[in-house]
Design a protein around this motif. Sequence first.
Motif, PDB file in Angstrom:
ATOM      1  N   LEU A 479       0.828  -1.209   0.000  1.00  0.00           N
ATOM      2  CA  LEU A 479       0.000   0.000   0.000  1.00  0.00           C
ATOM      3  C   LEU A 479       0.856   1.250   0.000  1.00  0.00           C
ATOM      4  CD1 LEU A 479      -2.785  -1.037   2.557  1.00  0.00           C
ATOM      5  CD2 LEU A 479      -2.968  -0.922   0.051  1.00  0.00           C
ATOM      6  N   THR A 480       1.962   1.227   0.736  1.00  0.00           N
ATOM      7  CA  THR A 480       2.849   2.399   0.770  1.00  0.00           C
ATOM      8  C   THR A 480       3.464   2.634  -0.606  1.00  0.00           C
ATOM      9  OG1 THR A 480       3.366   1.941   3.092  1.00  0.00           O
ATOM     10  CG2 THR A 480       4.869   3.382   1.890  1.00  0.00           C
ATOM     11  N   LYS A 481       3.901   1.566  -1.268  1.00  0.00           N
ATOM     12  CA  LYS A 481       4.478   1.698  -2.590  1.00  0.00           C
ATOM     13  C   LYS A 481       3.468   2.248  -3.584  1.00  0.00           C
ATOM     14  CE  LYS A 481       6.969  -1.013  -6.067  1.00  0.00           C
ATOM     15  NZ  LYS A 481       7.495  -2.360  -6.442  1.00  0.00           N
ATOM     16  N   ARG A 482       2.235   1.765  -3.470  1.00  0.00           N
ATOM     17  CA  ARG A 482       1.178   2.238  -4.376  1.00  0.00           C
ATOM     18  C   ARG A 482       0.876   3.701  -4.109  1.00  0.00           C
ATOM     19  NH1 ARG A 482      -4.122  -1.050  -3.755  1.00  0.00           N
ATOM     20  NH2 ARG A 482      -2.560  -2.714  -4.133  1.00  0.00           N
ATOM     21  N   ALA A 483       0.791   4.072  -2.827  1.00  0.00           N
ATOM     22  CA  ALA A 483       0.517   5.476  -2.510  1.00  0.00           C
ATOM     23  C   ALA A 483       1.631   6.379  -2.993  1.00  0.00           C
ATOM     24  CB  ALA A 483       0.336   5.632  -0.999  1.00  0.00           C
ATOM     25  N   PHE A 484       2.873   5.919  -2.893  1.00  0.00           N
ATOM     26  CA  PHE A 484       3.990   6.730  -3.364  1.00  0.00           C
ATOM     27  C   PHE A 484       3.928   6.906  -4.878  1.00  0.00           C
ATOM     28  CE2 PHE A 484       8.357   6.895  -5.034  1.00  0.00           C
ATOM     29  CZ  PHE A 484       8.781   8.074  -4.446  1.00  0.00           C
ATOM     30  N   GLU A 485       3.610   5.818  -5.620  1.00  0.00           N
ATOM     31  CA  GLU A 485       3.527   5.922  -7.080  1.00  0.00           C
ATOM     32  C   GLU A 485       2.391   6.848  -7.489  1.00  0.00           C
ATOM     33  OE1 GLU A 485       3.114   1.929  -8.332  1.00  0.00           O
ATOM     34  OE2 GLU A 485       5.242   1.416  -8.075  1.00  0.00           O
ATOM     35  N   GLU A 486       1.264   6.746  -6.827  1.00  0.00           N
ATOM     36  CA  GLU A 486       0.135   7.622  -7.155  1.00  0.00           C
ATOM     37  C   GLU A 486       0.483   9.072  -6.867  1.00  0.00           C
ATOM     38  OE1 GLU A 486      -3.112   6.146  -4.918  1.00  0.00           O
ATOM     39  OE2 GLU A 486      -3.436   4.379  -6.199  1.00  0.00           O
ATOM     40  N   ALA A 487       1.195   9.301  -5.781  1.00  0.00           N
ATOM     41  CA  ALA A 487       1.583  10.680  -5.458  1.00  0.00           C
ATOM     42  C   ALA A 487       2.561  11.207  -6.509  1.00  0.00           C
ATOM     43  CB  ALA A 487       2.209  10.739  -4.057  1.00  0.00           C
ATOM     44  N   ALA A 488       3.489  10.329  -6.981  1.00  0.00           N
ATOM     45  CA  ALA A 488       4.441  10.767  -8.000  1.00  0.00           C
ATOM     46  C   ALA A 488       3.730  11.060  -9.319  1.00  0.00           C
ATOM     47  CB  ALA A 488       5.501   9.697  -8.197  1.00  0.00           C
ATOM     48  N   THR A 489       2.751  10.216  -9.694  1.00  0.00           N
ATOM     49  CA  THR A 489       1.994  10.440 -10.937  1.00  0.00           C
ATOM     50  C   THR A 489       1.217  11.741 -10.874  1.00  0.00           C
ATOM     51  OG1 THR A 489       1.805   8.050 -11.225  1.00  0.00           O
ATOM     52  CG2 THR A 489       0.286   9.440 -12.483  1.00  0.00           C
ATOM     53  N   ALA A 490       0.570  11.973  -9.749  1.00  0.00           N
ATOM     54  CA  ALA A 490      -0.205  13.206  -9.590  1.00  0.00           C
ATOM     55  C   ALA A 490       0.693  14.419  -9.677  1.00  0.00           C
ATOM     56  CB  ALA A 490      -0.951  13.170  -8.243  1.00  0.00           C
ATOM     57  N   ASP A 528      13.347  15.795 -11.785  1.00  0.00           N
ATOM     58  CA  ASP A 528      14.619  15.311 -12.310  1.00  0.00           C
ATOM     59  C   ASP A 528      15.091  14.072 -11.548  1.00  0.00           C
ATOM     60  OD1 ASP A 528      14.532  17.412 -14.061  1.00  0.00           O
ATOM     61  OD2 ASP A 528      15.835  18.709 -12.821  1.00  0.00           O
ATOM     62  N   LEU A 529      14.863  14.075 -10.241  1.00  0.00           N
ATOM     63  CA  LEU A 529      15.272  12.922  -9.425  1.00  0.00           C
ATOM     64  C   LEU A 529      14.486  11.667  -9.822  1.00  0.00           C
ATOM     65  CD1 LEU A 529      16.837  11.658  -7.046  1.00  0.00           C
ATOM     66  CD2 LEU A 529      15.014  12.489  -5.533  1.00  0.00           C
ATOM     67  N   PHE A 530      13.198  11.817  -9.999  1.00  0.00           N
ATOM     68  CA  PHE A 530      12.369  10.679 -10.390  1.00  0.00           C
ATOM     69  C   PHE A 530      12.745  10.183 -11.792  1.00  0.00           C
ATOM     70  CE2 PHE A 530       8.955  12.504  -7.417  1.00  0.00           C
ATOM     71  CZ  PHE A 530       9.438  11.763  -6.349  1.00  0.00           C
ATOM     72  N   ASP A 531      13.001  11.112 -12.746  1.00  0.00           N
ATOM     73  CA  ASP A 531      13.394  10.701 -14.096  1.00  0.00           C
ATOM     74  C   ASP A 531      14.702   9.923 -14.066  1.00  0.00           C
ATOM     75  OD1 ASP A 531      11.146  11.931 -15.027  1.00  0.00           O
ATOM     76  OD2 ASP A 531      12.185  13.790 -15.641  1.00  0.00           O
ATOM     77  N   LEU A 532      15.631  10.396 -13.259  1.00  0.00           N
ATOM     78  CA  LEU A 532      16.919   9.708 -13.159  1.00  0.00           C
ATOM     79  C   LEU A 532      16.745   8.299 -12.581  1.00  0.00           C
ATOM     80  CD1 LEU A 532      20.015   9.822 -13.424  1.00  0.00           C
ATOM     81  CD2 LEU A 532      20.089  10.823 -11.129  1.00  0.00           C
ATOM     82  N   ALA A 533      15.904   8.180 -11.592  1.00  0.00           N
ATOM     83  CA  ALA A 533      15.678   6.872 -10.988  1.00  0.00           C
ATOM     84  C   ALA A 533      14.988   5.940 -11.977  1.00  0.00           C
ATOM     85  CB  ALA A 533      14.843   7.023  -9.713  1.00  0.00           C
ATOM     86  N   THR A 534      14.039   6.475 -12.756  1.00  0.00           N
ATOM     87  CA  THR A 534      13.314   5.640 -13.719  1.00  0.00           C
ATOM     88  C   THR A 534      14.260   5.158 -14.820  1.00  0.00           C
ATOM     89  OG1 THR A 534      11.299   6.883 -13.273  1.00  0.00           O
ATOM     90  CG2 THR A 534      11.354   5.592 -15.298  1.00  0.00           C
ATOM     91  N   THR A 535      15.122   6.050 -15.306  1.00  0.00           N
ATOM     92  CA  THR A 535      16.083   5.679 -16.350  1.00  0.00           C
ATOM     93  C   THR A 535      17.038   4.598 -15.853  1.00  0.00           C
ATOM     94  OG1 THR A 535      15.953   7.930 -17.240  1.00  0.00           O
ATOM     95  CG2 THR A 535      17.829   6.557 -17.944  1.00  0.00           C
ATOM     96  N   ALA A 536      17.504   4.742 -14.625  1.00  0.00           N
ATOM     97  CA  ALA A 536      18.434   3.748 -14.064  1.00  0.00           C
ATOM     98  C   ALA A 536      17.748   2.397 -13.895  1.00  0.00           C
ATOM     99  CB  ALA A 536      18.980   4.244 -12.720  1.00  0.00           C
ATOM    100  N   ALA A 537      16.480   2.434 -13.465  1.00  0.00           N
ATOM    101  CA  ALA A 537      15.763   1.178 -13.287  1.00  0.00           C
ATOM    102  C   ALA A 537      15.527   0.492 -14.615  1.00  0.00           C
ATOM    103  CB  ALA A 537      14.435   1.437 -12.561  1.00  0.00           C
ATOM    104  N   ALA A 538      15.191   1.278 -15.671  1.00  0.00           N
ATOM    105  CA  ALA A 538      14.962   0.678 -16.987  1.00  0.00           C
ATOM    106  C   ALA A 538      16.258   0.081 -17.535  1.00  0.00           C
ATOM    107  CB  ALA A 538      14.415   1.741 -17.949  1.00  0.00           C
ATOM    108  N   ALA A 539      17.355   0.750 -17.330  1.00  0.00           N
ATOM    109  CA  ALA A 539      18.635   0.241 -17.812  1.00  0.00           C
ATOM    110  C   ALA A 539      19.005  -1.049 -17.097  1.00  0.00           C
ATOM    111  CB  ALA A 539      19.727   1.294 -17.627  1.00  0.00           C
ATOM    112  N   ALA A 540      18.758  -1.116 -15.805  1.00  0.00           N
ATOM    113  CA  ALA A 540      19.068  -2.334 -15.052  1.00  0.00           C
ATOM    114  C   ALA A 540      18.205  -3.488 -15.507  1.00  0.00           C
ATOM    115  CB  ALA A 540      18.876  -2.075 -13.550  1.00  0.00           C
ATOM    116  N   THR A 541      16.919  -3.228 -15.799  1.00  0.00           N
ATOM    117  CA  THR A 541      16.018  -4.284 -16.266  1.00  0.00           C
ATOM    118  C   THR A 541      16.455  -4.815 -17.628  1.00  0.00           C
ATOM    119  OG1 THR A 541      14.217  -3.276 -15.027  1.00  0.00           O
ATOM    120  CG2 THR A 541      13.630  -4.844 -16.744  1.00  0.00           C
ATOM    121  N   ALA A 542      16.802  -3.892 -18.561  1.00  0.00           N
ATOM    122  CA  ALA A 542      17.244  -4.311 -19.889  1.00  0.00           C
ATOM    123  C   ALA A 542      18.526  -5.121 -19.806  1.00  0.00           C
ATOM    124  CB  ALA A 542      17.447  -3.081 -20.791  1.00  0.00           C
TER     125      ALA A 542
END
Length: 549
Positions: A479-490, A528-542
């Motif tokens: 639930l905390t993870k979901r709330a954090f993602e929803e807050a980031a999207t908003a 910018d912080l969130f974009d950087l984290a998303t890019t790093a996560a996508a690179a690690a997954t690939a």
Amino acid sequence: MNVLKPNQQATVYTLLERGTTQHQIARITGIDRKTVRSYQRRWLARDDRSANSPGVATGSEAVAAQTPPPRPPATTPVGAAAATSLCEPHRAFIEAQLRLKRNAVAIFQDLVDTHGFAGQYNSVKRFVAKLRRKEPEQFDRLSFMPGEEMQVDYGEGAPTLVPGSDKYRKPRLFVATLRYSRASFRCVVWKSGQQVWAELHERAFRHFGGCPQYVVLDNLKEGVLKPDLYEPELNPVYAATLKHYGVVADPARVRDPNRKGTVENAIGHTQATALKGKRFESIEAQNTFLANWERNWAAKRIHGTERRQVQAMFEEERPHLKALPLMGMQFFKQEQRTVCDDSCVRIEHSSYAARPAAIGSKVLVRIYASRIEIREFASGALLRIHAKAERPGTVVLPMQERVFNPSRETRHILRQAQAIGEQASRLCKLMFAIEGRVGQRKLWGIVGLTKHYPAQCVETACAQALAQGVYSYTHVKELTKRAFEEAATAMQAARSPEGGAPASAAAPNVPALTQQHSLIRQADEYADLFDLATTAAAAATASAEGGQS
């Protein structure tokens, strides 16, 4: 004189007639020299009578008549020099050996081996005995001021019935004597020890109505732990008692009883006059008798040296004694302890906090009737004072000094949950009430979510878990993870140029967040912080997918 048998008498008389010395007769016959001397006097007296009254000689007398009279002892002519010992030329060597504490046998052997001595051992023995003669030792008469000194010592009391038996045993007789007046305090006890020795001094001070400046004692263990000519180590209980009464201990030197001859004479006077030939049925009866004897007889006597009454001298000395303190001495038992790994020391089946003493170090513990003192081992400095535990097994250790305790950890977790928010505190208390101490793991997990997510997201997740009735750390984490993602999207929708629905509409269950605060950075920096984290996560997954293929 012992009466000898006829054959022994004849043997002694025969040897005497042959000129044998008393020492040789005693060695040959085994008869004591005193007995031989007595029979020699008889023999000489009989010879005198025989010479004055003629008659027929029989037995040993006939033998004596045939034997020529013994040669008279040689006399030194007038003007002639006296006989000189063969040891005289070696006087310097013998005196040097005597200073080294060597005996006559060793000196005789060295004289024969290294100096060519031709004499006999007896010559050396007689010479050594003459050199060893000393002048009598002289002792000074000591004089003291009134109230200056008190001497104490132990002796033996009269036989007393041992409680619970039919046997009589001599107790220990404690005597304390004021040096100036010779007034004494006497008391008998069955057993002695550190505290008993100190208590007897306290009773003596109160008997005299004051304290002297010094107390002289010998080096018994109750008073002196380590005898030393310069700095003797006193028993801690005894030292504390004397300090409480303002008295200084002056132990006598080892094997020097003459320094406290006054109390030695007082003990002898008590044993020879008061207790000689007496028996008592109890220790109390003997103490009562000694008190009456001191009051009625010993105190009223005329002292042999001073030629004055002891009681009169004591009345003269009493004003010079130091006043007694208002409170008596609080006696204690001092022991050595090691600080355990829980920072406590064990005393009489209870544990007491010993900080700041280090774990594994040694400390001194003073056990009083109602308190415990913990002191530093080397200096004796006071570290802690505790009230004595009434029940064995008690642990006297403040909560803030405990390294770990489940109940203390629970309170710590609940305080952290309360700092997150009301819903988090409510959920943690409910989970602990359901699962107990085992549930603390889940509580630690919920509190630890604040290290990775905002506290507001954790608080929102806890509120949702309470509403759903699911009390699980895993569920709260999701639930905390979901709330954090929803807050980031908003937040992204709110800052996009095309606009969009407000954050509250995008996440209806998420309360409005504070946007303006001195501690909150600009939204662009968070983006910018969130974009950087998303890019790093996508690179690690690939990268991970490429490795698997």
